[in-house]
Write a protein that holds these residues in place. Sequence first.
Motif, short mmCIF file in Angstrom:
data_model
loop_
_atom_site.label_atom_id
_atom_site.label_comp_id
_atom_site.label_asym_id
_atom_site.label_seq_id
_atom_site.Cartn_x
_atom_site.Cartn_y
_atom_site.Cartn_z
N SER A 263 0.80 -1.23 0.00
CA SER A 263 0.00 0.00 0.00
C SER A 263 0.83 1.27 0.00
O SER A 263 0.28 2.36 0.11
CB SER A 263 -0.93 0.01 1.23
OG SER A 263 -0.17 -0.12 2.43
N LEU A 264 2.14 1.15 -0.14
CA LEU A 264 3.00 2.34 -0.06
C LEU A 264 2.64 3.35 -1.15
O LEU A 264 2.60 4.57 -0.90
CB LEU A 264 4.47 1.94 -0.18
CG LEU A 264 5.50 3.07 -0.07
CD1 LEU A 264 5.38 3.79 1.28
CD2 LEU A 264 6.91 2.53 -0.25
N ALA A 265 2.34 2.88 -2.34
CA ALA A 265 2.06 3.79 -3.45
C ALA A 265 0.70 4.48 -3.29
O ALA A 265 0.52 5.62 -3.74
CB ALA A 265 2.10 3.02 -4.77
N SER A 266 -0.26 3.80 -2.66
CA SER A 266 -1.61 4.35 -2.55
C SER A 266 -1.86 5.07 -1.23
O SER A 266 -2.75 5.92 -1.15
CB SER A 266 -2.64 3.23 -2.71
OG SER A 266 -2.43 2.21 -1.75
N GLY A 267 -1.10 4.73 -0.20
CA GLY A 267 -1.27 5.38 1.10
C GLY A 267 -1.22 4.40 2.24
O GLY A 267 -2.12 3.55 2.36
#
Length: 359
Positions: free
Chosen positions: A154-158
């Motif tokens: 989920s790092l890219a999306s939040g």
Amino acid sequence: MKDLVDRLRLIRSPTIGPVSYRHLLSRFGSAAAALDALPDLARRGGGAAPRIVPRAEAEREIAMVEKLGGRYLLLGQGLYPRLLAELDNAPPVITVKGDLTLLDKPSAAIVGARNASAAACRFSRGLAHDLGAEGIVVVSGLARGIDSAAHDGSLASGTIAVIAGGLDVAYPPENEERQRAIAERGLLVAEMPPGTEPRARHFPYRNRIIAGLTLGTIVVEAAPRSGSLITARLATEAGREVMAVPGSPLDPRAQGCNGLIRDGATLIQNAADVIEVIRPFGSIARVASPVIPFEHPATDAGNDERARIEELLGPSAVPIDEIVRLSGMPSGTVQLVLLELDLAGRLDRHAGGKVSLTA
């Protein structure tokens, strides 16, 4: 600035916990007034004057947080997460670093075993990615195994990482790069001051923040009596959803999840299942969080009233409402005496609004 210093001095003082902090602020109106009242309250509770953190110590902490690029969020002020503020024992002060807009979005926690299987890590990473694609922020504890996989997915999306130590302490050490990436692209949250190395007692505190920040908690793999099950229990106590991924009955790491499902947790197989559970709650706006009311008695408690309330207490935890009922005293009087005992180091507070005398 002065109010922040006073609040830090109050919550960092050894005898002050989150519940007593909230009562003190509600009763006295400001941290400064509460600090002035502490010695007398502790004396009336039968204890010595508590150690109060010096102003210079609080100011050093503030300077360190600023140097790290972090900031404080204070209970009762607008940037503090509303869902977290709903907890009876919400942390009065948290330090954060990163993207604060993530606190405005609906979120779900993904937690699980540190010694997770490769299949479970892959599932967690994929689940976190799919939830992010649907606008759900993923929250976890930056531990080995499931937590790390959930953050990676989920790092890219939040993603929000709640850590047990200070903002500047990477734990476990191999997650240092991952923690730095989350501070840059997601959000780090810590209750402990900078420089704090995580200890065993810190992790349940961290777990309550994970549960409190989110609409629901998903457990992927968990052995019986694991920290992930503590997070699930705290989510239940906070009135949040608990979800679990089933596993083989032959794998000890699946026993906790299978037990949760047996006891009523929602069985989860994909992101759509999660969204079906939490979407009815709608979006979560970040608004000013209230300080819990403290009912003021007309007069302070007398010695007879204190003796009667202490008589009703013992080593076993009892609900505060029961003490009010049995004592026949106003709720405010009972709460005041409990606060005095707490500040004197003679009271333990438990989940569910229960208290007991310190052994």
